[in-house]
Design a protein around this motif. Structure first.
Motif, PDB file in Angstrom:
ATOM      1  N   ASP A  40       0.678  -0.951  -0.169  1.00 39.58           N
ATOM      2  CA  ASP A  40       0.130  -0.303   0.264  1.00 39.58           C
ATOM      3  C   ASP A  40       1.217   1.327   0.148  1.00 39.58           C
ATOM      4  O   ASP A  40       1.511   1.442   0.803  1.00 39.58           O
ATOM      5  CB  ASP A  40      -1.164   0.066   0.970  1.00 39.58           C
ATOM      6  N   PRO A  41       1.249   2.219  -1.065  1.00 41.39           N
ATOM      7  CA  PRO A  41       1.978   3.694  -1.133  1.00 41.39           C
ATOM      8  C   PRO A  41       1.248   4.494  -0.165  1.00 41.39           C
ATOM      9  O   PRO A  41       2.381   4.445   0.221  1.00 41.39           O
ATOM     10  CB  PRO A  41       1.239   3.462  -2.390  1.00 41.39           C
ATOM     11  N   ALA A  42       0.425   4.120   0.206  1.00 48.35           N
ATOM     12  CA  ALA A  42      -0.300   5.680   1.100  1.00 48.35           C
ATOM     13  C   ALA A  42       0.536   4.881   2.428  1.00 48.35           C
ATOM     14  O   ALA A  42       1.424   5.321   3.268  1.00 48.35           O
ATOM     15  CB  ALA A  42      -1.807   5.760   0.952  1.00 48.35           C
ATOM     16  N   ALA A  43       0.377   3.548   2.618  1.00 46.51           N
ATOM     17  CA  ALA A  43       0.894   2.873   4.609  1.00 46.51           C
ATOM     18  C   ALA A  43       2.170   2.717   4.282  1.00 46.51           C
ATOM     19  O   ALA A  43       2.897   2.930   5.410  1.00 46.51           O
ATOM     20  CB  ALA A  43      -0.034   1.556   4.651  1.00 46.51           C
ATOM     21  N   TRP A  44       2.772   2.505   3.067  1.00 45.79           N
ATOM     22  CA  TRP A  44       4.689   2.578   2.668  1.00 45.79           C
ATOM     23  C   TRP A  44       4.916   4.145   3.248  1.00 45.79           C
ATOM     24  O   TRP A  44       5.973   4.215   3.909  1.00 45.79           O
ATOM     25  CB  TRP A  44       4.857   2.058   2.009  1.00 45.79           C
ATOM     26  N   LEU A  45       4.655   5.279   3.045  1.00 51.86           N
ATOM     27  CA  LEU A  45       4.742   6.793   3.472  1.00 51.86           C
ATOM     28  C   LEU A  45       4.639   7.130   5.040  1.00 51.86           C
ATOM     29  O   LEU A  45       6.043   7.641   5.253  1.00 51.86           O
ATOM     30  CB  LEU A  45       3.812   7.551   2.650  1.00 51.86           C
ATOM     31  N   ARG A  46       3.848   6.739   5.445  1.00 54.16           N
ATOM     32  CA  ARG A  46       2.984   6.652   6.936  1.00 54.16           C
ATOM     33  C   ARG A  46       4.468   6.011   7.755  1.00 54.16           C
ATOM     34  O   ARG A  46       4.763   6.098   8.562  1.00 54.16           O
ATOM     35  CB  ARG A  46       1.735   5.963   7.354  1.00 54.16           C
ATOM     36  N   GLU A  47       4.574   4.849   7.367  1.00 55.77           N
ATOM     37  CA  GLU A  47       5.550   4.049   8.341  1.00 55.77           C
ATOM     38  C   GLU A  47       6.858   4.709   7.894  1.00 55.77           C
ATOM     39  O   GLU A  47       7.254   4.538   8.872  1.00 55.77           O
ATOM     40  CB  GLU A  47       5.700   2.191   7.419  1.00 55.77           C
ATOM     41  N   ARG A  48       7.334   5.585   7.359  1.00 53.43           N
ATOM     42  CA  ARG A  48       9.223   5.530   6.830  1.00 53.43           C
ATOM     43  C   ARG A  48       8.888   7.025   7.062  1.00 53.43           C
ATOM     44  O   ARG A  48       9.863   8.040   7.295  1.00 53.43           O
ATOM     45  CB  ARG A  48       9.175   5.439   5.813  1.00 53.43           C
ATOM     46  N   GLY A  49       7.422   8.052   7.184  1.00 52.25           N
ATOM     47  CA  GLY A  49       7.883   9.720   7.835  1.00 52.25           C
ATOM     48  C   GLY A  49       9.316   9.776   6.456  1.00 52.25           C
ATOM     49  O   GLY A  49       8.939  10.048   5.213  1.00 52.25           O
ATOM     50  N   GLY A  50       9.925  10.846   6.849  1.00 55.48           N
ATOM     51  CA  GLY A  50      10.846  11.645   6.457  1.00 55.48           C
ATOM     52  C   GLY A  50      10.327  13.513   6.826  1.00 55.48           C
ATOM     53  O   GLY A  50      10.191  13.727   7.240  1.00 55.48           O
ATOM     54  N   ALA A  51      11.574  13.914   6.278  1.00 56.83           N
ATOM     55  CA  ALA A  51      11.346  15.032   5.881  1.00 56.83           C
ATOM     56  C   ALA A  51      10.794  15.229   5.283  1.00 56.83           C
ATOM     57  O   ALA A  51      10.231  16.974   5.612  1.00 56.83           O
ATOM     58  CB  ALA A  51      12.957  16.302   5.547  1.00 56.83           C
ATOM     59  N   GLU A  52      10.985  15.506   4.360  1.00 59.96           N
ATOM     60  CA  GLU A  52      10.142  15.443   2.631  1.00 59.96           C
ATOM     61  C   GLU A  52       9.304  14.713   2.489  1.00 59.96           C
ATOM     62  O   GLU A  52       9.524  14.398   0.997  1.00 59.96           O
ATOM     63  CB  GLU A  52      10.313  16.830   1.923  1.00 59.96           C
ATOM     64  N   GLY A 150      14.673   6.760  -0.437  1.00 58.63           N
ATOM     65  CA  GLY A 150      13.154   5.983  -1.057  1.00 58.63           C
ATOM     66  C   GLY A 150      13.200   4.908  -2.007  1.00 58.63           C
ATOM     67  O   GLY A 150      13.694   3.835  -2.053  1.00 58.63           O
ATOM     68  N   ARG A 151      12.107   4.822  -2.435  1.00 53.54           N
ATOM     69  CA  ARG A 151      11.631   3.251  -3.333  1.00 53.54           C
ATOM     70  C   ARG A 151      10.806   3.919  -4.275  1.00 53.54           C
ATOM     71  O   ARG A 151      10.087   4.779  -4.797  1.00 53.54           O
ATOM     72  CB  ARG A 151      10.480   2.715  -2.718  1.00 53.54           C
ATOM     73  N   PHE A 152      11.695   2.853  -5.365  1.00 51.56           N
ATOM     74  CA  PHE A 152      11.515   3.009  -6.743  1.00 51.56           C
ATOM     75  C   PHE A 152      10.137   1.785  -7.463  1.00 51.56           C
ATOM     76  O   PHE A 152      11.073   0.996  -7.263  1.00 51.56           O
ATOM     77  CB  PHE A 152      12.326   3.668  -7.855  1.00 51.56           C
ATOM     78  N   ALA A 153       9.019   2.044  -7.562  1.00 52.34           N
ATOM     79  CA  ALA A 153       8.383   0.156  -8.171  1.00 52.34           C
ATOM     80  C   ALA A 153       7.370   0.492  -8.983  1.00 52.34           C
ATOM     81  O   ALA A 153       6.788   1.705  -9.403  1.00 52.34           O
ATOM     82  CB  ALA A 153       7.527   0.299  -6.704  1.00 52.34           C
ATOM     83  N   ALA A 154       7.821  -0.211 -10.117  1.00 54.40           N
ATOM     84  CA  ALA A 154       7.568   0.331 -11.802  1.00 54.40           C
ATOM     85  C   ALA A 154       7.269  -1.901 -12.582  1.00 54.40           C
ATOM     86  O   ALA A 154       7.839  -2.452 -12.450  1.00 54.40           O
ATOM     87  CB  ALA A 154       8.081   1.070 -12.633  1.00 54.40           C
ATOM     88  N   HIS A 155       5.737  -2.021 -12.836  1.00 52.27           N
ATOM     89  CA  HIS A 155       5.956  -2.767 -13.774  1.00 52.27           C
ATOM     90  C   HIS A 155       6.732  -2.401 -15.373  1.00 52.27           C
ATOM     91  O   HIS A 155       6.746  -1.725 -15.633  1.00 52.27           O
ATOM     92  CB  HIS A 155       4.118  -3.606 -13.977  1.00 52.27           C
ATOM     93  N   PHE A 156       7.503  -3.872 -15.248  1.00 54.38           N
ATOM     94  CA  PHE A 156       8.792  -3.895 -16.438  1.00 54.38           C
ATOM     95  C   PHE A 156       8.100  -5.200 -17.347  1.00 54.38           C
ATOM     96  O   PHE A 156       8.219  -5.709 -16.496  1.00 54.38           O
ATOM     97  CB  PHE A 156       9.900  -3.480 -16.099  1.00 54.38           C
ATOM     98  N   ASP A 157       8.473  -4.906 -18.491  1.00 57.72           N
ATOM     99  CA  ASP A 157       8.851  -6.418 -19.569  1.00 57.72           C
ATOM    100  C   ASP A 157       9.685  -6.318 -19.948  1.00 57.72           C
ATOM    101  O   ASP A 157       9.942  -5.575 -20.886  1.00 57.72           O
ATOM    102  CB  ASP A 157       7.640  -6.604 -20.363  1.00 57.72           C
TER     103      ASP A 157
END
Length: 247
Positions: A40-52, A150-157
């Motif tokens: 869950d992208p929103a949950a991932w961001l909430r868990e990590r916090g961060g300055a910006e 940070g994290r990058f996540a993308a579907h790739f063929d």
């Protein structure tokens, strides 16, 4: 011989301009980012916090996932979506901050020409690379837009990447991506990178084939063609076979 076209021509092709692959996908549920990405992208961001904290979604379609995420993320989190077509009707809640919600910004632009004004803690591209010409170029640029945590996540063929003679370049491309720090999860066709960094891949973009046909999703996709180049970084020479030697 396959006729390759430039990215400017590609944006006008029917395969790209009429793409509906990701237009209606939301944050959670059956047809969702959470299901496609495996988190869950929103949950991932909430868990990590961060300055910006911020989430950049490439090929964001209608931007529904971002708007839904804004309802559960606090003010100060910037959510940006970039899409060639953009939302047909601006979804509610995209005007900016209000009521303690995160800010949503939807940008209509071609990724080949667009550059963000900031770094992001999360960058996603859900079934969007399938419609881009220079996929490897976008992947490398996105890596440099990530924050250090940070994290990058993308579907790739990988099968969509070919050499100018038409032969497949999947093995060489995956080897080069792994050497640069990426992880590829073949079951989900998901490319991941944790930690922003400069990435130089040993491939030069030659052009795109919009008539490549369906990929594993069953939807028409774009073929991306590359020729090998030599990349020099810190005294090492890397070629398209993914190997390296001292120089």
């Amino acid at each position: 011989m396959v006729r390759l076209i430039s990215d400017s021509e590609l944006t006008a092709s029917s395969v790209v301009a009429n793409s509906t692959m990701n237009r209606g996908r939301g944050l959670g549920g059956v047809n969702s980012y959470t299901r496609e990405l495996g988190f869950d992208p929103a949950a991932w961001l909430r868990e990590r916090g961060g300055a910006e904290p911020g989430w950049l979604d490439l090929c964001s379609g209608e931007g529904r996932a971002l708007v839904e995420a804004a309802r559960v993320l606090p003010a100060g989190v910037e959510l940006t979506g970039v899409d060639l077509v953009g939302p047909l009707v601006p979804p509610p809640g995209t005007a900016g901050r209000g009521g303690g919600r995160a800010e949503v910004r939807l940008v209509t632009a071609a990724l080949a020409d667009w550059v963000p004004e900031r770094s992001y803690q999360l960058i996603t591209c859900v079934h969007g690379l399938h419609y881009l010409g220079d996929q490897l170029g976008v992947i490398a640029r996105a890596a440099s837009w990530l924050t250090p945590d940070g994290r990058f996540a993308a579907h790739f063929d990988p099968e969509s990447v070919r050499r100018p003679d038409g032969s497949g370049a999947a093995r060489a491309v995956l080897a080069a991506l792994r050497a640069a720090g990426f992880e590829y999860r073949s079951r989900r066709h998901l490319l991941l990178l944790d930690g922003g960094r400069p990435v130089a891949l040993p491939f030069g973009y030659a052009g795109a084939d919009p008539s490549a046909g369906p990929n594993w999703t069953g939807q028409p996709a774009v073929g991306s063609y590359y020729h090998p180049v030599v990349v020099r970084t810190r005294g090492r020479t890397t070629g398209a076979r993914g190997g390296a030697e001292e120089s």
